[in-house]
Enzyme design. Structure first.
Site, PDB file in Angstrom:
ATOM      1  N   LYS A  98      26.879  32.118  33.916  1.00  0.00           N
ATOM      2  CA  LYS A  98      27.571  32.976  32.943  1.00  0.00           C
ATOM      3  C   LYS A  98      28.650  32.210  32.190  1.00  0.00           C
ATOM      4  O   LYS A  98      28.763  32.331  30.977  1.00  0.00           O
ATOM      5  CB  LYS A  98      28.238  34.184  33.650  1.00  0.00           C
ATOM      6  CG  LYS A  98      27.279  35.073  34.409  1.00  0.00           C
ATOM      7  CD  LYS A  98      27.978  36.315  34.959  1.00  0.00           C
ATOM      8  CE  LYS A  98      29.067  36.030  35.974  1.00  0.00           C
ATOM      9  NZ  LYS A  98      28.595  35.421  37.224  1.00  0.00           N
TER      10      LYS A  98
ATOM     11  N   ARG B 133      28.987  22.640  42.007  1.00  0.00           N
ATOM     12  CA  ARG B 133      29.772  23.051  40.833  1.00  0.00           C
ATOM     13  C   ARG B 133      31.170  22.428  40.828  1.00  0.00           C
ATOM     14  O   ARG B 133      31.853  22.395  41.849  1.00  0.00           O
ATOM     15  CB  ARG B 133      29.871  24.575  40.838  1.00  0.00           C
ATOM     16  CG  ARG B 133      30.670  25.137  39.701  1.00  0.00           C
ATOM     17  CD  ARG B 133      30.281  26.534  39.436  1.00  0.00           C
ATOM     18  NE  ARG B 133      30.944  27.486  40.316  1.00  0.00           N
ATOM     19  CZ  ARG B 133      30.909  28.796  40.119  1.00  0.00           C
ATOM     20  NH1 ARG B 133      30.251  29.293  39.102  1.00  0.00           N
ATOM     21  NH2 ARG B 133      31.524  29.613  40.943  1.00  0.00           N
TER      22      ARG B 133
ATOM     23  N   ARG C 273      29.754  35.956  48.762  1.00  0.00           N
ATOM     24  CA  ARG C 273      29.905  36.372  47.352  1.00  0.00           C
ATOM     25  C   ARG C 273      28.575  36.845  46.774  1.00  0.00           C
ATOM     26  O   ARG C 273      28.531  37.784  45.971  1.00  0.00           O
ATOM     27  CB  ARG C 273      30.471  35.222  46.511  1.00  0.00           C
ATOM     28  CG  ARG C 273      31.961  35.042  46.763  1.00  0.00           C
ATOM     29  CD  ARG C 273      32.468  33.733  46.209  1.00  0.00           C
ATOM     30  NE  ARG C 273      32.287  33.613  44.798  1.00  0.00           N
ATOM     31  CZ  ARG C 273      31.962  32.474  44.177  1.00  0.00           C
ATOM     32  NH1 ARG C 273      31.796  31.375  44.878  1.00  0.00           N
ATOM     33  NH2 ARG C 273      31.829  32.441  42.891  1.00  0.00           N
TER      34      ARG C 273
ATOM     35  N   ARG D  83      35.868  24.783  43.620  1.00  0.00           N
ATOM     36  CA  ARG D  83      36.562  26.015  43.992  1.00  0.00           C
ATOM     37  C   ARG D  83      36.507  26.264  45.491  1.00  0.00           C
ATOM     38  O   ARG D  83      35.470  26.041  46.107  1.00  0.00           O
ATOM     39  CB  ARG D  83      35.927  27.194  43.249  1.00  0.00           C
ATOM     40  CG  ARG D  83      36.344  27.256  41.809  1.00  0.00           C
ATOM     41  CD  ARG D  83      35.544  28.242  41.026  1.00  0.00           C
ATOM     42  NE  ARG D  83      35.337  29.519  41.699  1.00  0.00           N
ATOM     43  CZ  ARG D  83      34.779  30.559  41.097  1.00  0.00           C
ATOM     44  NH1 ARG D  83      34.411  30.479  39.839  1.00  0.00           N
ATOM     45  NH2 ARG D  83      34.607  31.682  41.751  1.00  0.00           N
TER      46      ARG D  83
ATOM     47  N   ARG E 251      32.073  44.373  37.258  1.00  0.00           N
ATOM     48  CA  ARG E 251      31.360  43.980  38.473  1.00  0.00           C
ATOM     49  C   ARG E 251      31.068  45.185  39.359  1.00  0.00           C
ATOM     50  O   ARG E 251      30.479  45.013  40.428  1.00  0.00           O
ATOM     51  CB  ARG E 251      32.220  43.006  39.269  1.00  0.00           C
ATOM     52  CG  ARG E 251      31.829  41.532  39.106  1.00  0.00           C
ATOM     53  CD  ARG E 251      32.867  40.736  39.844  1.00  0.00           C
ATOM     54  NE  ARG E 251      32.453  39.477  40.337  1.00  0.00           N
ATOM     55  CZ  ARG E 251      32.747  38.301  39.770  1.00  0.00           C
ATOM     56  NH1 ARG E 251      33.372  38.257  38.619  1.00  0.00           N
ATOM     57  NH2 ARG E 251      32.406  37.173  40.341  1.00  0.00           N
TER      58      ARG E 251
HETATM   59  P1  AMP Z   1      34.309  34.332  39.372  1.00  0.00           P
HETATM   60  O1  AMP Z   1      35.044  33.178  38.820  1.00  0.00           O
HETATM   61  O2  AMP Z   1      33.776  35.265  38.313  1.00  0.00           O
HETATM   62  O3  AMP Z   1      33.236  33.958  40.365  1.00  0.00           O
HETATM   63  O4  AMP Z   1      35.379  35.213  40.185  1.00  0.00           O
HETATM   64  C1  AMP Z   1      36.084  34.673  41.277  1.00  0.00           C
HETATM   65  C2  AMP Z   1      36.694  35.785  42.098  1.00  0.00           C
HETATM   66  O5  AMP Z   1      37.625  36.525  41.300  1.00  0.00           O
HETATM   67  C3  AMP Z   1      35.713  36.830  42.608  1.00  0.00           C
HETATM   68  O6  AMP Z   1      35.051  36.416  43.802  1.00  0.00           O
HETATM   69  C4  AMP Z   1      36.644  38.018  42.833  1.00  0.00           C
HETATM   70  O7  AMP Z   1      37.423  37.846  44.002  1.00  0.00           O
HETATM   71  C5  AMP Z   1      37.580  37.901  41.638  1.00  0.00           C
HETATM   72  N1  AMP Z   1      37.027  38.646  40.477  1.00  0.00           N
HETATM   73  C6  AMP Z   1      36.609  38.127  39.292  1.00  0.00           C
HETATM   74  N2  AMP Z   1      36.188  39.090  38.469  1.00  0.00           N
HETATM   75  C7  AMP Z   1      36.331  40.261  39.143  1.00  0.00           C
HETATM   76  C8  AMP Z   1      36.050  41.622  38.829  1.00  0.00           C
HETATM   77  N3  AMP Z   1      35.517  41.987  37.658  1.00  0.00           N
HETATM   78  N4  AMP Z   1      36.346  42.552  39.774  1.00  0.00           N
HETATM   79  C9  AMP Z   1      36.886  42.212  40.952  1.00  0.00           C
HETATM   80  N5  AMP Z   1      37.156  40.948  41.319  1.00  0.00           N
HETATM   81  C10 AMP Z   1      36.875  39.975  40.421  1.00  0.00           C
END
Ligand code: AMP
Length: 219
Positions: A13, A127, A171, A160, A88
């Site tokens: 994404k 990554r 996740r 990360r 999400r």
């Molecule tokens: P990402 O970088 O999109 O994988 O997000 C990393 C982490 O941020 C996720 O595992 C969640 O803990 C938090 N996070 C990101 N976007 C959301 C969302 N829309 N709702 C809830 N938690 C989020």
């Protein structure tokens, strides 16, 4: 144009949103990036989000939606936005509809980037992210020219914490349980376009641009 990119962690994404953002000249808003930035700046929001992020859980909707509301109201989002990692949950999708209608706007397109779970794990493991511009690289599929250094801004690359194997699996489970239902939710609303995310980055981007062109032609 207001666009949502939907897909599991590791589906691509962020990479696709960056390319589409440059093409459409609208900001790429990634909730994960906003949380990581808040954490780096040691803000109250960052502290609230940290424990959930480290465990690979979703940050509560109330915190996430308030952060998105604030970001969407900024002037650079006036022409549109590419949302990555939001919504999400169904509750967040309902909140997004409400936020956009408060701004007299609506969602134009949702692109679901489909990737099989076994492929996701392989992708997350290799990554690397740029500290400065959040650019995304992969040891095998999209390596930087100089290892550990961002091609775009010379920033330092890091892996990360939540890309560790145990957290990765969790996740993906969280995604399947809480986020995957959004695919059908958006399909029923006639907004969904599905693309095969297991191809070359450029091929996937072409599909995204075609989807945008179709929406524009219809509007
Ligand atoms: P990402 O970088 O999109 O994988 O997000 C990393 C982490 O941020 C996720 O595992 C969640 O803990 C938090 N996070 C990101 N976007 C959301 C969302 N829309 N709702 C809830 N938690 C989020």
């Amino acid at each position: 144009m207001n666009i949502v990119l939907l897909g599991a962690p590791g589906a691509g994404k962020g990479t696709q949103a960056d390319l589409l953002s440059a093409y459409l000249q609208v900001p790429h808003v990634a909730t994960g990036d906003l949380f990581r930035e808040a954490l780096r700046n040691n803000t109250c929001l960052g502290q609230q989000a940290k424990e959930y992020m480290d465990r690979g859980e979703l940050v509560p909707d109330s915190i996430t939606v308030a952060m998105v509301r604030e970001r969407l109201a900024q002037p650079d989002c006036a022409r549109g936005v590419i949302l990555d990692g939001f919504p999400r949950t169904i509750e967040q999708a309902e909140a997004l509809d409400a936020l956009l209608s408060e701004l007299d706007r609506q969602l134009d397109l949702v692109v679901f980037i489909r990737v099989r779970p076994e492929v996701l794990v392989e992708r997350l493991s290799g990554r690397w992210i740029c500290h400065d511009c959040q650019g995304v690289y992969h040891t095998l599929f999209n390596p930087p020219e100089v290892p550990g250094v961002c091609d775009a801004c010379d920033g330092e690359l890091f892996q990360r914490v939540d890309d560790r194997p145990e957290t990765q699996r969790y996740r993906i489970e969280v995604y399947l349980r809480q986020t995957a239902p959004l695919v059908e939710w958006y399909r029923e609303r006639g907004l969904l376009v599905e693309v095969d995310g297991e191809r070359e980055i450029d091929r996937i981007q072409e599909d995204l641009r075609e989807a945008v062109a179709r929406v524009r032609a219809a509007g």
